[in-house]
Design an enzyme around this catalytic site. Structure first.
Site, PDB file in Angstrom:
ATOM      1  N   ALA A  54       0.847  -1.158  -0.223  1.00 23.56           N
ATOM      2  CA  ALA A  54      -0.144  -0.026  -0.018  1.00 23.56           C
ATOM      3  C   ALA A  54       0.851   1.101  -0.123  1.00 23.56           C
ATOM      4  O   ALA A  54       1.181   1.787  -1.177  1.00 23.56           O
ATOM      5  CB  ALA A  54      -0.994   0.025   0.852  1.00 23.56           C
ATOM      6  N   ARG A  55       1.354   1.745   1.171  1.00 23.10           N
ATOM      7  CA  ARG A  55       2.091   3.124   1.262  1.00 23.10           C
ATOM      8  C   ARG A  55       3.163   2.478   2.334  1.00 23.10           C
ATOM      9  O   ARG A  55       3.006   2.115   3.392  1.00 23.10           O
ATOM     10  CB  ARG A  55       1.172   4.242   1.635  1.00 23.10           C
ATOM     11  N   GLU A  79      11.131   6.808  -2.131  1.00 28.89           N
ATOM     12  CA  GLU A  79      11.099   5.936  -3.447  1.00 28.89           C
ATOM     13  C   GLU A  79      11.564   7.023  -4.530  1.00 28.89           C
ATOM     14  O   GLU A  79      10.912   7.953  -4.809  1.00 28.89           O
ATOM     15  CB  GLU A  79       9.694   5.414  -3.718  1.00 28.89           C
ATOM     16  N   HIS A 104       8.279  -1.060  -5.645  1.00 30.69           N
ATOM     17  CA  HIS A 104       6.850  -0.495  -5.780  1.00 30.69           C
ATOM     18  C   HIS A 104       6.288  -1.015  -7.410  1.00 30.69           C
ATOM     19  O   HIS A 104       6.080  -0.127  -7.984  1.00 30.69           O
ATOM     20  CB  HIS A 104       6.939   0.879  -5.740  1.00 30.69           C
ATOM     21  N   TRP A 147       1.513  -2.533  -8.739  1.00 25.07           N
ATOM     22  CA  TRP A 147       0.580  -1.910  -9.549  1.00 25.07           C
ATOM     23  C   TRP A 147       0.786  -2.103 -11.030  1.00 25.07           C
ATOM     24  O   TRP A 147      -0.333  -1.700 -11.747  1.00 25.07           O
ATOM     25  CB  TRP A 147       0.547  -0.523  -9.163  1.00 25.07           C
TER      26      TRP A 147
END
Length: 325
Positions: free
Chosen positions: A239-240, A269, A292, A295
């Site tokens: 998520a974060r 990031e 990351h 997604w």
């Protein structure tokens, strides 16, 4: 609000990979920047009525600069909008829209891939084969890494939006029991299909984070919450990064207070070379870090840009679409 002759600036087109922006260029007056550094943001907004950003921060300082005076719409090419000062945008009459749900399947399957990797260590065994450990084994198999079955295990999900629900569906197909946390910071009684977050942390064999980053969820996973988890439990975060107190997580992994973690997001990031999570990942065999990328399935990136296009078109015709400010 309508804009008759829009000028559109893309601030970080490199984040869309190999998905073409040609349809935007063919339709509107567009300027495309592959990457924008923080000290370039305000200048690059000058003269543009619409800005498209994935991760470039547009904060109060940027919005209050004279360079942003023509700005009417910020089209966030993502679901999360924590990079935008939405209060300041509203105060200045700048609309903000996002793209919900575009990466649900991509993130959910990547989450399951991390869960499976923590459970089976398939990638680690692949490396072991390349390092000749199998060739040198006295028996037909290797038992270097512990492996476990997911069936019958409890998966605790914190954040039950579209991604959390998709992960739950996939996990149930593996025979897992799913626990869903009550919304962090929510007041009133807990819904009958939810459990208090502390109960979830203490009961789950694996905890997966899918909630947005808010003041209530920042450092949600900290020293105290980690102390509630089983020593055999896994933590996954797609998520974060700021949902997790990274120093506390590294300490918990180092001292084996939890068994392992896999994170696709961290606090900075891309990370500097001395980022503590990156250094820990090089040291610890119970920490998996990916860049990351949960997604980023091509289908998700294509949906993302199609939704951005439709958000812009709706705005230009005086309609709100996915507006968050």
């Amino acid at each position: 609000m309508t804009v008759q002759q829009p000028r559109i600036v893309f601030l970080d087109a490199a984040t869309y990979g190999d998905v073409s922006l040609q349809r935007f260029i063919d339709t509107w007056d567009c300027t495309v920047h592959q990457v924008t550094n923080p000290d370039e943001t305000a200048q690059r907004l000058s003269g543009y009525s619409i800005a498209v950003t994935n991760k470039v921060v547009i904060d109060k300082n940027v919005l209050s600069s004279s360079a942003a005076r023509d700005l009417k719409l910020i089209a966030v090419a993502a679901t999360g909008t924590d990079i935008i000062d939405r209060v300041e945008a509203s105060r200045r009459g700048v609309n903000v829209c996002n793209v919900p749900g575009y990466a649900t399947q991509s993130v959910a399957q990547f989450t399951m891939a991390l869960i499976l990797e923590l459970s089976t260590r398939a990638a680690s065994y692949s490396v072991a084969v390349k390092n000749d450990q199998w060739k040198n084994s006295p028996v037909f198999s290797l038992f270097t890494y512990p492996s476990l079955e997911l069936s019958g295990k409890k998966l605790g999900i914190i954040g039950y939006g579209s991604i959390g629900r998709a992960v739950a569906q996939m996990a149930r197909a593996f025979g897992m029991e799913v626990l869903v946390a009550a919304r962090p910071g929510a007041e009133g009684p807990t819904a009958k299909d939810r459990v208090p977050i502390n109960q979830l942390l203490s009961e789950a064999d694996l905890v997966s984070l899918h909630c947005p980053l808010t003041p209530e969820t920042r450092n949600l996973i900290n020293r105290q919450s980690l102390s509630l988890m089983k020593p055999t439990a896994f933590l996954v975060n797609t998520a974060r990064g700021a949902l997790v107190d990274e120093a506390a997580l590294i300490e918990a992994l180092r001292k084996k207070r939890i068994a392992a973690a896999a994170v696709d997001v961290i606090s900075k990031e891309p990370p500097p070379a001395n980022h503590p999570v990156i250094l820990a990942a090089k040291e610890l065999d119970n920490l998996i870090v990916t860049p990351h990328t949960a997604w980023s399935a091509r289908e998700a990136r294509e949906r993302l840009l199609k939704e951005v296009e439709e958000n812009i078109a709706a705005f230009l015709h005086g309609r709100d679409r996915n507006r968050v400010a």
